[in-house]
Design a protein around this motif. Structure first.
Motif, PDB file in Angstrom:
ATOM      1  N   VAL A 108       0.840  -1.191   0.000  1.00 43.95           N
ATOM      2  CA  VAL A 108       0.000   0.000   0.000  1.00 43.95           C
ATOM      3  C   VAL A 108       0.876   1.243   0.000  1.00 43.95           C
ATOM      4  N   SER A 109       0.447   2.250  -0.724  1.00 52.23           N
ATOM      5  CA  SER A 109       1.130   3.535  -0.717  1.00 52.23           C
ATOM      6  C   SER A 109       0.791   4.272   0.574  1.00 52.23           C
ATOM      7  N   LEU A 110       1.807   4.656   1.336  1.00 46.73           N
ATOM      8  CA  LEU A 110       1.608   5.440   2.549  1.00 46.73           C
ATOM      9  C   LEU A 110       1.602   6.927   2.213  1.00 46.73           C
ATOM     10  N   SER A 111       2.516   7.331   1.337  1.00 49.63           N
ATOM     11  CA  SER A 111       2.559   8.730   0.902  1.00 49.63           C
ATOM     12  C   SER A 111       3.265   8.817  -0.440  1.00 49.63           C
ATOM     13  N   ALA A 112       2.938   9.879  -1.177  1.00 51.37           N
ATOM     14  CA  ALA A 112       3.591  10.116  -2.460  1.00 51.37           C
ATOM     15  C   ALA A 112       4.799  11.033  -2.291  1.00 51.37           C
ATOM     16  N   GLU A 113       4.756  11.914  -1.307  1.00 49.79           N
ATOM     17  CA  GLU A 113       5.858  12.841  -1.020  1.00 49.79           C
ATOM     18  C   GLU A 113       6.176  12.816   0.461  1.00 49.79           C
TER      19      GLU A 113
ATOM     20  N   PRO B 209       7.930   9.362  -1.321  1.00 49.39           N
ATOM     21  CA  PRO B 209       7.321   8.086  -1.697  1.00 49.39           C
ATOM     22  C   PRO B 209       7.589   7.016  -0.634  1.00 49.39           C
ATOM     23  N   LYS B 210       6.491   6.458  -0.076  1.00 48.39           N
ATOM     24  CA  LYS B 210       6.594   5.429   0.957  1.00 48.39           C
ATOM     25  C   LYS B 210       5.534   4.370   0.723  1.00 48.39           C
ATOM     26  N   VAL B 211       5.909   3.113   0.995  1.00 45.72           N
ATOM     27  CA  VAL B 211       4.971   2.003   0.910  1.00 45.72           C
ATOM     28  C   VAL B 211       4.951   1.255   2.240  1.00 45.72           C
ATOM     29  N   ILE B 212       3.857   0.515   2.447  1.00 48.04           N
ATOM     30  CA  ILE B 212       3.717  -0.351   3.608  1.00 48.04           C
ATOM     31  C   ILE B 212       3.463  -1.757   3.095  1.00 48.04           C
ATOM     32  N   ALA B 213       4.121  -2.732   3.705  1.00 46.39           N
ATOM     33  CA  ALA B 213       3.848  -4.140   3.421  1.00 46.39           C
ATOM     34  C   ALA B 213       3.849  -4.879   4.758  1.00 46.39           C
ATOM     35  N   CYS B 214       2.966  -5.836   4.891  1.00 42.12           N
ATOM     36  CA  CYS B 214       2.885  -6.618   6.122  1.00 42.12           C
ATOM     37  C   CYS B 214       3.708  -7.899   5.973  1.00 42.12           C
ATOM     38  N   VAL B 215       4.658  -8.074   6.868  1.00 39.04           N
ATOM     39  CA  VAL B 215       5.519  -9.249   6.884  1.00 39.04           C
ATOM     40  C   VAL B 215       5.441  -9.845   8.291  1.00 39.04           C
ATOM     41  N   ASN B 216       5.065 -11.094   8.389  1.00 39.15           N
ATOM     42  CA  ASN B 216       4.947 -11.765   9.671  1.00 39.15           C
ATOM     43  C   ASN B 216       6.317 -11.867  10.339  1.00 39.15           C
ATOM     44  N   ARG B 217       6.373 -11.615  11.635  1.00 40.23           N
ATOM     45  CA  ARG B 217       7.642 -11.695  12.371  1.00 40.23           C
ATOM     46  C   ARG B 217       8.264 -13.084  12.324  1.00 40.23           C
ATOM     47  N   SER B 218       7.452 -14.113  12.127  1.00 42.36           N
ATOM     48  CA  SER B 218       7.989 -15.476  12.071  1.00 42.36           C
ATOM     49  C   SER B 218       8.536 -15.832  10.688  1.00 42.36           C
ATOM     50  N   SER B 219       8.370 -14.926   9.727  1.00 43.19           N
ATOM     51  CA  SER B 219       8.899 -15.141   8.378  1.00 43.19           C
ATOM     52  C   SER B 219      10.425 -15.162   8.400  1.00 43.19           C
ATOM     53  N   SER B 220      11.013 -15.995   7.557  1.00 45.56           N
ATOM     54  CA  SER B 220      12.478 -16.014   7.446  1.00 45.56           C
ATOM     55  C   SER B 220      13.014 -14.715   6.849  1.00 45.56           C
ATOM     56  N   THR B 221      12.145 -13.934   6.220  1.00 42.97           N
ATOM     57  CA  THR B 221      12.554 -12.673   5.591  1.00 42.97           C
ATOM     58  C   THR B 221      12.626 -11.529   6.589  1.00 42.97           C
ATOM     59  N   TRP B 222      11.833 -11.579   7.655  1.00 42.38           N
ATOM     60  CA  TRP B 222      11.794 -10.496   8.652  1.00 42.38           C
ATOM     61  C   TRP B 222      13.192 -10.137   9.171  1.00 42.38           C
ATOM     62  N   PRO B 223      13.982 -11.094   9.697  1.00 42.20           N
ATOM     63  CA  PRO B 223      15.295 -10.714  10.235  1.00 42.20           C
ATOM     64  C   PRO B 223      16.266 -10.215   9.170  1.00 42.20           C
ATOM     65  N   ILE B 224      16.084 -10.649   7.942  1.00 40.94           N
ATOM     66  CA  ILE B 224      16.962 -10.179   6.865  1.00 40.94           C
ATOM     67  C   ILE B 224      16.651  -8.721   6.534  1.00 40.94           C
ATOM     68  N   ILE B 225      15.377  -8.379   6.486  1.00 41.60           N
ATOM     69  CA  ILE B 225      15.003  -6.964   6.281  1.00 41.60           C
ATOM     70  C   ILE B 225      15.552  -6.124   7.421  1.00 41.60           C
ATOM     71  N   GLU B 226      15.396  -6.628   8.633  1.00 41.47           N
ATOM     72  CA  GLU B 226      15.873  -5.890   9.810  1.00 41.47           C
ATOM     73  C   GLU B 226      17.394  -5.704   9.777  1.00 41.47           C
ATOM     74  N   ARG B 227      18.114  -6.731   9.349  1.00 36.87           N
ATOM     75  CA  ARG B 227      19.589  -6.697   9.301  1.00 36.87           C
ATOM     76  C   ARG B 227      20.098  -5.733   8.231  1.00 36.87           C
ATOM     77  N   TYR B 228      19.546  -5.809   7.013  1.00 34.23           N
ATOM     78  CA  TYR B 228      20.065  -5.009   5.901  1.00 34.23           C
ATOM     79  C   TYR B 228      19.409  -3.638   5.771  1.00 34.23           C
ATOM     80  N   ARG B 229      18.217  -3.478   6.344  1.00 32.65           N
ATOM     81  CA  ARG B 229      17.506  -2.196   6.342  1.00 32.65           C
ATOM     82  C   ARG B 229      17.096  -1.741   4.936  1.00 32.65           C
ATOM     83  N   HIS B 230      16.962  -2.684   4.012  1.00 36.58           N
ATOM     84  CA  HIS B 230      16.428  -2.382   2.686  1.00 36.58           C
ATOM     85  C   HIS B 230      15.716  -3.621   2.149  1.00 36.58           C
ATOM     86  N   PHE B 231      14.884  -3.402   1.144  1.00 35.35           N
ATOM     87  CA  PHE B 231      14.157  -4.508   0.526  1.00 35.35           C
ATOM     88  C   PHE B 231      13.637  -4.059  -0.827  1.00 35.35           C
ATOM     89  N   GLY B 232      13.245  -5.016  -1.641  1.00 37.59           N
ATOM     90  CA  GLY B 232      12.646  -4.722  -2.933  1.00 37.59           C
ATOM     91  C   GLY B 232      11.185  -5.145  -2.930  1.00 37.59           C
TER      92      GLY B 232
END
Length: 120
Positions: free
Chosen positions: A33-38, A40-63
Motif C-alpha cells: 500500500v502507498s503510505l505517501s507520495a511525497e 514516496p513510501k509504501v507499507i507491506a505486512c511481513v509476519n515476524r515469524s517469516s524467514s525474511t523479517w530478520p533479513i530486512i531488519e539486518r540489511y535495512r532495505h528490501f525490494g
C-alpha cells in the motif's frame, strides 16, 4: 513515476526481496500500500515469524516486485512451494539491483527499491 507505478499494483501480488548474495530470502505478499507520495513510501505486512523479517531488519532495505501473469513460477518459489527457501527462491528469474542493493525482478510490472524506515 511513483504514483504511476502504484497504480499498477492495485489488487496485485508482489514479491518482497531482502538481503544480499547467499544471505537473502523473500516472500509473496498480497498487499503493498502507498503510505505517501511525497516522500514516496509504501507499507507491506511481513509476519515476524517469516524467514525474511530478520533479513530486512539486518540489511535495512528490501525490494517490492509487482508480479504479472507470466510470473507464476516466481510466485510459487517465493511462496515456498516444494520447500524452496532462502537464496534458492531467486533461481529461474532475471534479477537486477539499484541503489540499495535489493534484488528487483527485471521484468516486474512495477518494482520499488526501498530503504527501511520503520518496522512495527
Amino acid at each position: 513515476d511513483f504514483r504511476a507505478a502504484m497504480r499498477l499494483i492495485v489488487g496485485n501480488v508482489s514479491v518482497i526481496t531482502a538481503g544480499i548474495g547467499d544471505d537473502r530470502s523473500g516472500l509473496v505478499v498480497i498487499s503493498v500500500v502507498s503510505l505517501s507520495a511525497e516522500p514516496p513510501k509504501v507499507i507491506a505486512c511481513v509476519n515476524r515469524s517469516s524467514s525474511t523479517w530478520p533479513i530486512i531488519e539486518r540489511y535495512r532495505h528490501f525490494g517490492v516486485n509487482s508480479l504479472g501473469p507470466q510470473h507464476q513460477r516466481v510466485a510459487e518459489r517465493f511462496s515456498g512451494f516444494g520447500g524452496i527457501k532462502g537464496k534458492d527462491r531467486y533461481e529461474g528469474a532475471e534479477w537486477t539491483t539499484l541503489k540499495t542493493g535489493a534484488s528487483l525482478l527485471a521484468d516486474a510490472v512495477a518494482a520499488f527499491d526501498c530503504s527501511l524506515d520503520e518496522m512495527i
